[in-house]
Scaffold this active site. Structure first.
Site, short mmCIF file in Angstrom:
data_model
loop_
_atom_site.label_atom_id
_atom_site.label_comp_id
_atom_site.label_asym_id
_atom_site.label_seq_id
_atom_site.Cartn_x
_atom_site.Cartn_y
_atom_site.Cartn_z
N SER A 1 -15.10 5.00 -0.53
CA SER A 1 -16.23 5.86 -0.14
C SER A 1 -17.56 5.14 -0.27
CB SER A 1 -16.24 7.14 -0.97
OG SER A 1 -16.42 6.86 -2.34
N ASP B 1 -8.67 1.36 -8.58
CA ASP B 1 -8.77 1.89 -7.22
C ASP B 1 -8.94 3.39 -7.25
OD1 ASP B 1 -8.53 2.45 -4.52
OD2 ASP B 1 -6.33 2.31 -4.52
N ASP C 1 0.82 -1.20 0.00
CA ASP C 1 0.00 0.00 0.00
C ASP C 1 0.86 1.26 0.00
OD1 ASP C 1 -2.39 1.43 0.08
OD2 ASP C 1 -2.40 1.51 2.27
N ARG D 1 3.03 5.03 4.07
CA ARG D 1 2.48 4.94 2.71
C ARG D 1 2.92 6.13 1.88
NH1 ARG D 1 -2.30 5.98 -0.51
NH2 ARG D 1 -2.96 4.07 -1.55
N GLY E 1 -12.25 6.67 -7.65
CA GLY E 1 -13.19 7.23 -8.62
C GLY E 1 -14.44 6.41 -8.83
N ARG F 1 -12.02 8.92 6.33
CA ARG F 1 -10.82 9.72 6.10
C ARG F 1 -9.86 9.01 5.15
NH1 ARG F 1 -8.38 9.05 12.22
NH2 ARG F 1 -7.45 6.98 12.02
N GLY F 2 -9.14 9.83 4.40
CA GLY F 2 -8.10 9.29 3.54
C GLY F 2 -6.90 8.85 4.36
N CYS G 1 -8.95 11.93 -1.58
CA CYS G 1 -7.53 12.05 -1.92
C CYS G 1 -7.25 13.39 -2.59
CB CYS G 1 -7.12 10.91 -2.86
SG CYS G 1 -5.36 10.83 -3.18
#
Length: 529
Positions: A394, A370, A280, A437, A372, A419-420, A337
């Site tokens: 989301s 990953d 990740d 990350r 959108g 949260r991101g 993001c």
């Protein structure tokens, strides 16, 4: 799967069409994606095909990695407000897979993996076993940690020794003295067991007729060899499309960073039984990720590794050459993001998926889109661009199965925190890997690449995922394709046609011209609101 790779690698620009139909009545995927503009999912539509089947026959199987094939293309994101045990279990039960986040210490993450693997096992090859000298307190501690009840008791507390009894919640729930030994409380008389070699169906039938919850399986010497449970019988009935391994256990993936100290985390996850490790990082094209891929493969060569994130073919080449089994595509396209805004680096998601999938297909490596993804239309578009699976953050945040508690905002709306992993809040979490990350764990000043906010209560994924399944089946029917594999193949061959959408076309394609409206995406049953 294989035929898609062959066609995608060839990247045909045309497809035989009737002589009296204009060749330019719709664009091939190659023509759409090579005009020089970066496209998102909303920038294009697919043109309908011929329908000669019902949506129920559409197959949604797909490859998450080279060796892991799922019954549905849904993957939950490794975010600390999206995927822990409850989400991972239910994603697997519904045919997808959950990726447990690493914004916690390694011991806790490994415990999460063990809980998922123990949840539904068919024949449990390595049941948690106790000895007669263990106490009621030991049982209660295991129940709290593993979230299931019922443990076989053997002579030495190990698998393979003589079965002496069984202890379940019936024997422990109302005991106040937690120091009592199991030899004094376990069920040992008239214990019902299955014989080694019986089938799962036979074991389930025995549990049904005897009205018992746990069935120990013993060999001719009376030694414990495995265990099965009534819960598994119900899961087999209620979730026939569950994602399971060769032993009938739920599939689960887990995230790690590329830092050297996460190598111990990798070893703990593999020992816990994780099926795939997702590396990740926001920018996957690094020596650190190459070294981590090679390290994971050196520990257990058949461990499936999903590398990323990437958005270009050059990035993909580095990780494929390093030995990854799957790719995660996306940089800065998620709803929380801000990488593209802050770093001025990334790529529109539609173009990213197309370019990476086109290259990865040549090497037999499936990709997961990953970022959108916010509706069924985005999912089928990602598949048409070459993606095998879709990762959701989301869309799953705010569901019953996501971590965290509901609360009411200032307007009285029931919400959960989302949260991101690049948000300051996530990076500052003690014991977590989020800062790693973004290569910020050793820096005193941390640059946010994500935000923290709230999302409304979405209910359970047990309602949401079936809606997404039906939506994808209807989408495939409109395209005239009987499976997601067929959609990818038709797209790559030039059979499936596309159209670019202007801003006006996008407005036309949405709800418009109404004074007010209520948007209901699905009904979960008769009379549902």
């Amino acid at each position: 799967f294989g035929s898609f790779f062959v066609i995608m690698a060839a990247q045909a620009n045309g497809y035989p069409r009737d002589a009296d139909i204009d060749e330019d009545d719709g664009l091939t995927i190659h023509q759409l994606m090579t005009k020089g503009d970066g496209l998102t999912y909303n920038d294009f539509l697919m043109l309908p095909g011929y329908i000669d089947f019902s949506p129920e026959v559409v197959q949604l199987e797909c490859n998450f990695t080279k060796k892991i094939r799922l019954n549905t293309p849904f993957v939950s994101s490794p975010m600390d407000t999206v995927t822990e045990v409850n989400m991972a279990v239910n994603m697997a039960l519904l045919g997808g897979i959950g990726v447990i986040h690493n914004n916690c210490d390694a011991e806790e993450q490994a415990s999460f993996v063990r809980q998922v693997k123990k949840f539904r096992n068919g024949f449990i090859a390595d049941p948690v076993t106790l000895s007669p000298d263990n106490t009621v307190g030991d049982v209660l501690k295991l129940v709290d940690e593993l979230k299931f009840t019922g443990f076989p008791v053997t002579e030495d507390g190990k698998l393979g020794s003589k079965l002496l009894g069984l202890v379940t919640s019936k024997e422990t729930d109302f005991l106040t003295d937690h120091t009592q030994l199991l030899r004094d409380v376990m069920v040992k008389d008239n214990l019902i067991v299955g014989n080694e070699g019986c089938t799962l169906a036979e074991a389930n039938e025995l549990m049904r007729t005897k009205k018992i919850g746990k069935l120990p399986i013993v060999n001719a010497k009376g030694e414990l060899v495995s265990l099965t449970s009534r819960v598994d019988l119900m899961h087999n009935r209620d979730y026939p499309q569950s994602s399971v391994d060769g032993e009938g256990r739920l599939l689960v993936a887990a995230a790690v960073s590329t830092r050297p100290d996460d190598r111990q985390r990798v070893e703990m996850l593999i020992k816990a039984g994780v099926d795939a490790i997702v590396i990740d990082t926001s920018q996957g094209n690094s020596i650190y990720q190459v070294e981590m891929i090679k390290f994971i493969k050196s520990i257990k060569s058949d461990t499936q590794v999903v590398a990323g994130n990437v958005v270009t073919q050059l990035q993909a080449k580095t990780l494929i050459n390093a030995g990854c089994d799957g790719l995660r595509v996306g940089m800065g396209s998620g709803s929380i993001c801000i990488t593209q805004e802050v770093m001025a680096c990334g790529r529109p998601q539609g173009t990213a998926v197309y370019r990476v999938a086109k290259y990865a297909a040549k090497h037999g490596v499936p990709v997961t889109a990953d970022g959108g993804i916010s509706n069924v239309g985005h999912m089928i578009k990602a598949v048409s661009l070459g993606s095998s699976c879709v990762m959701m953050g989301s869309m799953l945040a705010g569901t019953t199965e996501s971590p965290g508690n509901y609360f009411y905002d200032a307007n009285g709306v029931r919400v959960k925190t989302y949260r991101g992993m690049g948000s300051i809040e996530a990076m500052l979490k003690k014991g977590g890997d989020s800062a790693k990350r973004y290569f910020s764990d050793t820096q005193s000043v941390k640059v946010a690449q994500g935000v923290s906010g709230t999302v409304v209560d979405k209910g359970s994924i047990k309602d949401l995922i079936p809606y997404l399944i039906k939506g994808l089946q209807h989408s495939c029917q409109d395209l005239g394709e009987r499976s997601l594999d067929d959609v990818r193949t038709a797209s790559a061959a030039g059979k499936l046609r596309f159209e670019h959408r202007t801003a006006s076309a996008q407005m036309e394609g949405g709800v418009h011209g109404l004074h007010s409206y209520k948007k209901r995406l699905f009904s979960s049953g008769p009379g549902a609101n």
